[in-house]
Design a protein around this motif. Structure first.
Motif, PDB file in Angstrom:
ATOM      1  N   LYS A 179       0.825  -1.209   0.000  1.00  0.00           N
ATOM      2  CA  LYS A 179       0.000   0.000   0.000  1.00  0.00           C
ATOM      3  C   LYS A 179       0.859   1.259   0.000  1.00  0.00           C
ATOM      4  CE  LYS A 179      -4.109  -1.937   2.226  1.00  0.00           C
ATOM      5  NZ  LYS A 179      -4.995  -1.914   3.407  1.00  0.00           N
ATOM      6  N   LYS A 180       0.390   2.238  -0.787  1.00  0.00           N
ATOM      7  CA  LYS A 180       1.069   3.534  -0.849  1.00  0.00           C
ATOM      8  C   LYS A 180       0.070   4.549  -1.403  1.00  0.00           C
ATOM      9  CE  LYS A 180       4.950   6.162  -1.201  1.00  0.00           C
ATOM     10  NZ  LYS A 180       5.792   6.533  -0.072  1.00  0.00           N
ATOM     11  N   ASN A 181       0.013   5.717  -0.782  1.00  0.00           N
ATOM     12  CA  ASN A 181      -0.855   6.793  -1.283  1.00  0.00           C
ATOM     13  C   ASN A 181      -2.308   6.331  -1.473  1.00  0.00           C
ATOM     14  OD1 ASN A 181       1.307   8.635  -1.392  1.00  0.00           O
ATOM     15  ND2 ASN A 181       1.924   7.864  -3.395  1.00  0.00           N
ATOM     16  N   LYS A 182      -2.793   5.542  -0.524  1.00  0.00           N
ATOM     17  CA  LYS A 182      -4.177   5.045  -0.526  1.00  0.00           C
ATOM     18  C   LYS A 182      -4.491   4.141  -1.724  1.00  0.00           C
ATOM     19  CE  LYS A 182      -5.838   8.917   2.202  1.00  0.00           C
ATOM     20  NZ  LYS A 182      -6.651  10.137   2.241  1.00  0.00           N
ATOM     21  N   LYS A 183      -3.454   3.621  -2.352  1.00  0.00           N
ATOM     22  CA  LYS A 183      -3.629   2.634  -3.426  1.00  0.00           C
ATOM     23  C   LYS A 183      -2.942   1.342  -2.999  1.00  0.00           C
ATOM     24  CE  LYS A 183      -1.950   5.847  -6.129  1.00  0.00           C
ATOM     25  NZ  LYS A 183      -1.401   6.640  -7.236  1.00  0.00           N
ATOM     26  N   SER A 184      -3.374   0.215  -3.572  1.00  0.00           N
ATOM     27  CA  SER A 184      -2.761  -1.052  -3.167  1.00  0.00           C
ATOM     28  C   SER A 184      -2.650  -2.022  -4.334  1.00  0.00           C
ATOM     29  CB  SER A 184      -3.560  -1.696  -2.031  1.00  0.00           C
ATOM     30  OG  SER A 184      -4.813  -2.136  -2.500  1.00  0.00           O
ATOM     31  N   VAL A 185      -1.700  -2.941  -4.209  1.00  0.00           N
ATOM     32  CA  VAL A 185      -1.526  -4.057  -5.136  1.00  0.00           C
ATOM     33  C   VAL A 185      -1.400  -5.317  -4.297  1.00  0.00           C
ATOM     34  CG1 VAL A 185       0.153  -5.170  -6.675  1.00  0.00           C
ATOM     35  CG2 VAL A 185      -0.504  -2.809  -7.079  1.00  0.00           C
ATOM     36  N   THR A 186      -2.084  -6.388  -4.704  1.00  0.00           N
ATOM     37  CA  THR A 186      -1.977  -7.676  -4.014  1.00  0.00           C
ATOM     38  C   THR A 186      -1.529  -8.741  -5.006  1.00  0.00           C
ATOM     39  OG1 THR A 186      -3.694  -7.114  -2.405  1.00  0.00           O
ATOM     40  CG2 THR A 186      -3.243  -9.454  -2.729  1.00  0.00           C
ATOM     41  N   TYR A 187      -0.553  -9.541  -4.596  1.00  0.00           N
ATOM     42  CA  TYR A 187      -0.117 -10.668  -5.431  1.00  0.00           C
ATOM     43  C   TYR A 187       0.048 -11.904  -4.557  1.00  0.00           C
ATOM     44  CZ  TYR A 187       4.637  -9.190  -3.969  1.00  0.00           C
ATOM     45  OH  TYR A 187       5.759  -8.828  -3.251  1.00  0.00           O
ATOM     46  N   ASN A 188       0.040 -13.070  -5.200  1.00  0.00           N
ATOM     47  CA  ASN A 188      -0.061 -14.339  -4.472  1.00  0.00           C
ATOM     48  C   ASN A 188       1.182 -15.201  -4.639  1.00  0.00           C
ATOM     49  OD1 ASN A 188      -3.059 -14.315  -3.607  1.00  0.00           O
ATOM     50  ND2 ASN A 188      -3.108 -13.700  -5.753  1.00  0.00           N
ATOM     51  N   ILE A 189       1.651 -15.739  -3.520  1.00  0.00           N
ATOM     52  CA  ILE A 189       2.763 -16.688  -3.541  1.00  0.00           C
ATOM     53  C   ILE A 189       2.205 -18.096  -3.338  1.00  0.00           C
ATOM     54  CG2 ILE A 189       5.076 -17.213  -2.681  1.00  0.00           C
ATOM     55  CD1 ILE A 189       5.055 -14.654  -1.092  1.00  0.00           C
ATOM     56  N   LEU A 190       2.550 -18.977  -4.247  1.00  0.00           N
ATOM     57  CA  LEU A 190       2.230 -20.400  -4.102  1.00  0.00           C
ATOM     58  C   LEU A 190       3.483 -21.095  -3.581  1.00  0.00           C
ATOM     59  CD1 LEU A 190       0.602 -23.045  -4.630  1.00  0.00           C
ATOM     60  CD2 LEU A 190       1.489 -22.963  -6.983  1.00  0.00           C
ATOM     61  N   ILE A 191       3.348 -21.800  -2.466  1.00  0.00           N
ATOM     62  CA  ILE A 191       4.508 -22.429  -1.821  1.00  0.00           C
ATOM     63  C   ILE A 191       4.252 -23.920  -1.637  1.00  0.00           C
ATOM     64  CG2 ILE A 191       6.009 -22.422   0.225  1.00  0.00           C
ATOM     65  CD1 ILE A 191       4.927 -19.529   0.759  1.00  0.00           C
ATOM     66  N   TYR A 192       5.221 -24.735  -2.050  1.00  0.00           N
ATOM     67  CA  TYR A 192       5.208 -26.175  -1.742  1.00  0.00           C
ATOM     68  C   TYR A 192       6.469 -26.472  -0.936  1.00  0.00           C
ATOM     69  CZ  TYR A 192       1.545 -26.896  -5.241  1.00  0.00           C
ATOM     70  OH  TYR A 192       0.375 -26.854  -5.957  1.00  0.00           O
ATOM     71  N   GLY A 241      -0.309  -2.279 -11.925  1.00  0.00           N
ATOM     72  CA  GLY A 241       0.826  -2.854 -11.203  1.00  0.00           C
ATOM     73  C   GLY A 241       1.318  -1.915 -10.118  1.00  0.00           C
ATOM     74  N   VAL A 242       2.570  -2.093  -9.714  1.00  0.00           N
ATOM     75  CA  VAL A 242       3.082  -1.345  -8.553  1.00  0.00           C
ATOM     76  C   VAL A 242       3.453   0.104  -8.852  1.00  0.00           C
ATOM     77  CG1 VAL A 242       3.920  -3.375  -7.310  1.00  0.00           C
ATOM     78  CG2 VAL A 242       5.451  -2.213  -8.910  1.00  0.00           C
ATOM     79  N   HIS A 243       3.750   0.413 -10.122  1.00  0.00           N
ATOM     80  CA  HIS A 243       4.234   1.772 -10.419  1.00  0.00           C
ATOM     81  C   HIS A 243       3.297   2.889  -9.942  1.00  0.00           C
ATOM     82  CE1 HIS A 243       6.759  -0.543 -13.312  1.00  0.00           C
ATOM     83  NE2 HIS A 243       7.665   0.318 -12.900  1.00  0.00           N
ATOM     84  N   PRO A 244       1.977   2.811 -10.241  1.00  0.00           N
ATOM     85  CA  PRO A 244       1.100   3.931  -9.860  1.00  0.00           C
ATOM     86  C   PRO A 244       0.992   4.176  -8.362  1.00  0.00           C
ATOM     87  CG  PRO A 244       0.044   2.552 -11.540  1.00  0.00           C
ATOM     88  CD  PRO A 244       1.252   1.807 -11.053  1.00  0.00           C
ATOM     89  N   LEU A 245       1.342   3.187  -7.546  1.00  0.00           N
ATOM     90  CA  LEU A 245       1.300   3.399  -6.097  1.00  0.00           C
ATOM     91  C   LEU A 245       2.162   4.585  -5.687  1.00  0.00           C
ATOM     92  CD1 LEU A 245       0.006   0.529  -6.156  1.00  0.00           C
ATOM     93  CD2 LEU A 245       1.407  -0.041  -4.170  1.00  0.00           C
ATOM     94  N   PHE A 246       3.250   4.793  -6.436  1.00  0.00           N
ATOM     95  CA  PHE A 246       4.244   5.787  -6.041  1.00  0.00           C
ATOM     96  C   PHE A 246       4.117   7.103  -6.805  1.00  0.00           C
ATOM     97  CE2 PHE A 246       5.875   1.782  -4.625  1.00  0.00           C
ATOM     98  CZ  PHE A 246       6.606   2.064  -3.475  1.00  0.00           C
ATOM     99  N   TYR A 247       3.138   7.210  -7.697  1.00  0.00           N
ATOM    100  CA  TYR A 247       3.016   8.436  -8.486  1.00  0.00           C
ATOM    101  C   TYR A 247       2.592   9.615  -7.621  1.00  0.00           C
ATOM    102  CZ  TYR A 247       3.161   5.697 -12.844  1.00  0.00           C
ATOM    103  OH  TYR A 247       3.536   4.884 -13.871  1.00  0.00           O
ATOM    104  N   ARG A 248       3.191  10.770  -7.952  1.00  0.00           N
ATOM    105  CA  ARG A 248       2.714  12.018  -7.378  1.00  0.00           C
ATOM    106  C   ARG A 248       1.568  12.532  -8.264  1.00  0.00           C
ATOM    107  NH1 ARG A 248       6.709  13.939  -3.740  1.00  0.00           N
ATOM    108  NH2 ARG A 248       8.487  12.537  -3.750  1.00  0.00           N
ATOM    109  N   GLU A 249       0.937  13.586  -7.844  1.00  0.00           N
ATOM    110  CA  GLU A 249      -0.202  14.112  -8.602  1.00  0.00           C
ATOM    111  C   GLU A 249       0.187  14.388 -10.049  1.00  0.00           C
ATOM    112  OE1 GLU A 249      -3.491  17.498  -7.726  1.00  0.00           O
ATOM    113  OE2 GLU A 249      -2.183  16.957  -6.055  1.00  0.00           O
ATOM    114  N   GLU A 250      -0.660  14.030 -10.965  1.00  0.00           N
ATOM    115  CA  GLU A 250      -0.472  14.243 -12.405  1.00  0.00           C
ATOM    116  C   GLU A 250       0.600  13.349 -13.034  1.00  0.00           C
ATOM    117  OE1 GLU A 250      -2.652  16.300 -13.951  1.00  0.00           O
ATOM    118  OE2 GLU A 250      -3.454  16.608 -11.931  1.00  0.00           O
TER     119      GLU A 250
END
Length: 404
Positions: A91-104, A194-203
């Motif tokens: 989470k960053k700037n009120k936006k979020s990305v979730t991804y999944n790890i599959l583990i054996y 993806g993750v890039h927009p989490l860190f964008y400043r305005e505009e």
């Protein structure tokens, strides 16, 4: 527009003359003779160059990081494996990305070393296990897999099992943790998901010139997965692995995050293990034109201008020292320049020697299917651009010997 592979240079006599940047001389001309000088001076300045001029900087810190165990079962693979599925949320700037790890994880080991690697089409493609959900993220269309409209379907379950020797890993006491890379950053030339927009400043709608491209974003995702994996009581250590473009991401993750106990590059080619200055097979200009989102914009000034690069990929590999490093090529994968991948591993070995670790002493490419395994390891196998059981057998043999 992209380039055809057919018009690339595959002739050793046409490789341009070049001087490889010296690992043991700083940018200001000072000799590096000790482990301390490497760590405090040379390693730092090389890392900074790659960060700002090649892969791009991560533009800040997350506001919040969390993980959640979504599912766990002790009867996977006919009872020989413990399966875990973990969701990572950034989470960053009120936006979020979730991804999944599959583990054996192998049940016969209370704590096991784990290979962590991205997959190309979804966690459900690496196994026939019906309990692994089909990714809802954007995927590249693939006629052979029946993928249209960038959506995975049940038809894609298990289509990439041949690349992941999961049962062999379990039988040898290793676990696997895998992530669909498109859940971290979809592999397309835009930066609006993806993750890039989490860190964008305005505009802002894309990273700045020296900020992260997709390879750096994928490496970031691997590091954030490590935040969970290092706290899992069933995991002893983590070897980061990647094939092709994801091999580039694995190398950059290993260079930037010392928590990875070892690093494996499988057919990573240009911008991965292969020397850029050789201009053999894929080149900097070709990769930046075909995949303009992979690297920082600042890397584009080296398009058809590799001779002016003050670094080369042997220095990226050296950033992983003294941790174990395995570089692998395929005889038919000339696009990825096997000789250039090998020479990178050879020249990186000088830094491993500072730490008293064994590398690759000879500059002569080994015979096909004759691995050279030290702390720095290399093989070139029969066949094409792929990941095979042969590759995994070598990685496991090496990891048993050289992993801490």
């Amino acid at each position: 527009m992209g380039f055809a592979q057919g018009d690339a240079n595959y002739d050793e006599t046409k490789v341009p003359k070049f001087t490889l940047p010296d690992l043991m001389t700083s940018f200001s001309g000072n000799p590096i003779t000790t482990e301390k000088e490497w760590e405090e001076n040379r390693r730092y300045e090389i890392l900074q160059f790659f960060e700002k001029q090649v892969y791009g900087k991560v533009p800040g810190r997350l506001d919040e990081y969390s993980y959640k165990l979504i599912e766990e079962n002790n009867k996977a693979y006919n009872g020989k494996a413990r399966r875990k599925q973990v969701a990572i949320t950034l989470k960053k700037n009120k936006k979020s990305v979730t991804y999944n790890i599959l583990i054996y994880l192998p049940k016969k080991n209370p704590t096991a070393p784990v290979f962590l690697g991205y997959n190309f089409y979804g966690n459900h493609t690496v196994t026939n296990d019906p309990e692994v959900p089909i990714t809802k993220a954007w995927v590249a269309n693939n006629e052979a897999f029946g993928i249209t409209n960038h959506k995975a379907s049940e038809r894609t379950r298990g289509v990439r099992t041949h690349r992941w020797a999961i049962e062999k890993m379990l039988d040898n006491g290793f676990g696997l943790a895998t992530i669909y890379y498109g859940e971290v950053d979809p592999d397309k030339n835009d930066f609006n998901d993806g993750v890039h927009p989490l860190f964008y400043r305005e505009e802002q709608s894309q990273p700045k010139t020296n900020e992260w491209g997709s390879i750096s974003a994928w490496a970031f995702g691997l590091s954030k997965a490590m935040d969970y994996l290092e706290n899992d009581a069933n995991i002893s250590n983590v070897i980061v692995f990647g094939h092709s473009r994801l091999g580039k991401a694995a190398l950059w993750a290993g260079a930037t995050d010392k928590r990875f106990a070892g690093v494996i590059s499988n057919n990573s080619g240009c911008g991965g293990a292969a020397l850029s200055k050789r201009k053999f097979g894929e080149t900097v200009e070709r990769i930046n034109t075909s995949f303009p989102h992979w690297f920082a914009d600042s890397f584009k000034k080296y398009n058809n201008n590799e001779r002016t690069l003050p670094v080369d990929q042997h220095q990226l590999l050296a950033l992983i020292a003294p941790r174990p490093l395995y570089v692998a090529s395929a005889a038919e994968d000339t696009w990825a320049d096997p000789r250039g991948e090998f020479l990178s591993a050879h020249y990186a070995s000088s830094v491993y020697k500072l730490y008293g670790k064994s590398g690759i002493d000879t500059a002569e490419l080994p015979a096909v299917d004759q691995p050279v395994q030290h702390t720095v390891a290399y093989h070139i196998r029969t066949g094409k651009h792929d990941v095979t059981d042969y590759d995994w057998e070598q990685y496991m043999t090496w990891a048993k010997t050289f992993l801490p």
